[in-house]
Design a protein around this motif. Structure first.
Motif, PDB file in Angstrom:
ATOM      1  N   LEU A  22      32.268  50.789  52.961  1.00 53.95           N
ATOM      2  CA  LEU A  22      33.683  50.532  53.234  1.00 53.95           C
ATOM      3  C   LEU A  22      34.501  51.813  53.375  1.00 53.95           C
ATOM      4  CD1 LEU A  22      34.334  47.530  50.810  1.00 53.95           C
ATOM      5  CD2 LEU A  22      33.848  47.459  53.269  1.00 53.95           C
ATOM      6  N   ASP A  23      33.848  52.954  53.173  1.00 56.00           N
ATOM      7  CA  ASP A  23      34.509  54.259  53.237  1.00 56.00           C
ATOM      8  C   ASP A  23      35.723  54.302  52.308  1.00 56.00           C
ATOM      9  OD1 ASP A  23      34.785  56.900  54.061  1.00 56.00           O
ATOM     10  OD2 ASP A  23      36.074  56.380  55.760  1.00 56.00           O
ATOM     11  N   SER A  36      35.170  40.536  41.935  1.00 52.74           N
ATOM     12  CA  SER A  36      34.600  39.625  42.931  1.00 52.74           C
ATOM     13  C   SER A  36      33.872  38.452  42.285  1.00 52.74           C
ATOM     14  CB  SER A  36      33.635  40.377  43.845  1.00 52.74           C
ATOM     15  OG  SER A  36      32.454  40.732  43.140  1.00 52.74           O
ATOM     16  N   LYS A  37      33.760  37.377  43.037  1.00 51.86           N
ATOM     17  CA  LYS A  37      32.955  36.227  42.625  1.00 51.86           C
ATOM     18  C   LYS A  37      31.478  36.612  42.610  1.00 51.86           C
ATOM     19  CE  LYS A  37      36.209  33.085  42.390  1.00 51.86           C
ATOM     20  NZ  LYS A  37      36.599  32.548  41.114  1.00 51.86           N
ATOM     21  N   THR A  38      31.108  37.546  43.484  1.00 46.86           N
ATOM     22  CA  THR A  38      29.722  38.010  43.526  1.00 46.86           C
ATOM     23  C   THR A  38      29.330  38.619  42.189  1.00 46.86           C
ATOM     24  OG1 THR A  38      29.910  38.406  45.909  1.00 46.86           O
ATOM     25  CG2 THR A  38      28.098  39.497  44.759  1.00 46.86           C
ATOM     26  N   ASN A  39      30.224  39.374  41.581  1.00 47.22           N
ATOM     27  CA  ASN A  39      29.950  39.953  40.266  1.00 47.22           C
ATOM     28  C   ASN A  39      29.722  38.852  39.237  1.00 47.22           C
ATOM     29  OD1 ASN A  39      29.829  42.000  38.164  1.00 47.22           O
ATOM     30  ND2 ASN A  39      31.854  41.285  37.599  1.00 47.22           N
ATOM     31  N   GLU A  40      30.552  37.833  39.284  1.00 45.12           N
ATOM     32  CA  GLU A  40      30.375  36.707  38.354  1.00 45.12           C
ATOM     33  C   GLU A  40      29.002  36.076  38.546  1.00 45.12           C
ATOM     34  OE1 GLU A  40      33.534  33.817  38.487  1.00 45.12           O
ATOM     35  OE2 GLU A  40      35.051  35.391  38.591  1.00 45.12           O
ATOM     36  N   ARG A  41      28.614  35.874  39.804  1.00 46.10           N
ATOM     37  CA  ARG A  41      27.315  35.265  40.087  1.00 46.10           C
ATOM     38  C   ARG A  41      26.167  36.184  39.677  1.00 46.10           C
ATOM     39  NH1 ARG A  41      28.369  35.013  45.410  1.00 46.10           N
ATOM     40  NH2 ARG A  41      26.163  34.983  45.914  1.00 46.10           N
ATOM     41  N   ASP A  59      26.361  43.240  50.960  1.00 43.36           N
ATOM     42  CA  ASP A  59      26.770  42.409  52.096  1.00 43.36           C
ATOM     43  C   ASP A  59      27.489  41.157  51.619  1.00 43.36           C
ATOM     44  OD1 ASP A  59      25.772  44.166  53.984  1.00 43.36           O
ATOM     45  OD2 ASP A  59      23.877  43.095  54.231  1.00 43.36           O
ATOM     46  N   ASP A  60      27.046  40.597  50.514  1.00 45.27           N
ATOM     47  CA  ASP A  60      27.684  39.421  49.939  1.00 45.27           C
ATOM     48  C   ASP A  60      29.122  39.732  49.518  1.00 45.27           C
ATOM     49  OD1 ASP A  60      27.172  36.669  49.376  1.00 45.27           O
ATOM     50  OD2 ASP A  60      27.138  37.154  47.229  1.00 45.27           O
ATOM     51  N   ILE A  65      35.091  39.540  50.602  1.00 49.04           N
ATOM     52  CA  ILE A  65      36.423  40.131  50.760  1.00 49.04           C
ATOM     53  C   ILE A  65      36.974  39.912  52.173  1.00 49.04           C
ATOM     54  CG2 ILE A  65      36.147  41.813  48.913  1.00 49.04           C
ATOM     55  CD1 ILE A  65      35.641  43.969  50.969  1.00 49.04           C
ATOM     56  N   ARG A  66      36.092  39.646  53.117  1.00 49.83           N
ATOM     57  CA  ARG A  66      36.536  39.331  54.487  1.00 49.83           C
ATOM     58  C   ARG A  66      36.859  37.849  54.638  1.00 49.83           C
ATOM     59  NH1 ARG A  66      32.235  43.032  57.868  1.00 49.83           N
ATOM     60  NH2 ARG A  66      33.307  45.000  57.507  1.00 49.83           N
ATOM     61  N   GLY A  67      36.608  37.079  53.616  1.00 48.88           N
ATOM     62  CA  GLY A  67      36.902  35.658  53.647  1.00 48.88           C
ATOM     63  C   GLY A  67      35.874  34.848  54.417  1.00 48.88           C
ATOM     64  N   GLU A  68      34.675  35.373  54.553  1.00 53.23           N
ATOM     65  CA  GLU A  68      33.639  34.690  55.307  1.00 53.23           C
ATOM     66  C   GLU A  68      32.830  33.729  54.451  1.00 53.23           C
ATOM     67  OE1 GLU A  68      31.322  37.726  57.230  1.00 53.23           O
ATOM     68  OE2 GLU A  68      33.077  38.587  58.197  1.00 53.23           O
TER      69      GLU A  68
END
Length: 69
Positions: A22-23, A36-41, A59-60, A65-68
């Motif tokens: 993300l620079d 992030s939710k990824t951290n929770e998971r 990537d997750d 964060i991009r809302g994908e």
């Protein structure tokens, strides 16, 4: 589940990769990751996310964060 030391190392690698992708500063990447939710998971043993590669997890986070997601 990973030991605390192994999880700490994995998170460090994820944050470093996230910062590069993300620079942004590592401190900003750490903030993004920890909120992030990824951290929770990642910390939920039932998801087995800790068994996935660092790049997959980065990537997750980026998709999140991009809302994908």
């Amino acid at each position: 589940m990973l030991s605390d030391l192994l999880m700490w190392n994995k998170i460090g690698r994820i944050v470093t990769l996230l910062s590069e992708r993300l620079d942004i500063t590592p401190a900003r990447a750490l903030d993004i990751f920890y909120t992030s939710k990824t951290n929770e998971r990642l910390h939920d043993p039932s998801t087995l996310l800790y068994t996935f590669s660092d790049l997959y997890i980065v990537d997750d986070v980026i998709r999140e964060i991009r809302g994908e997601k």
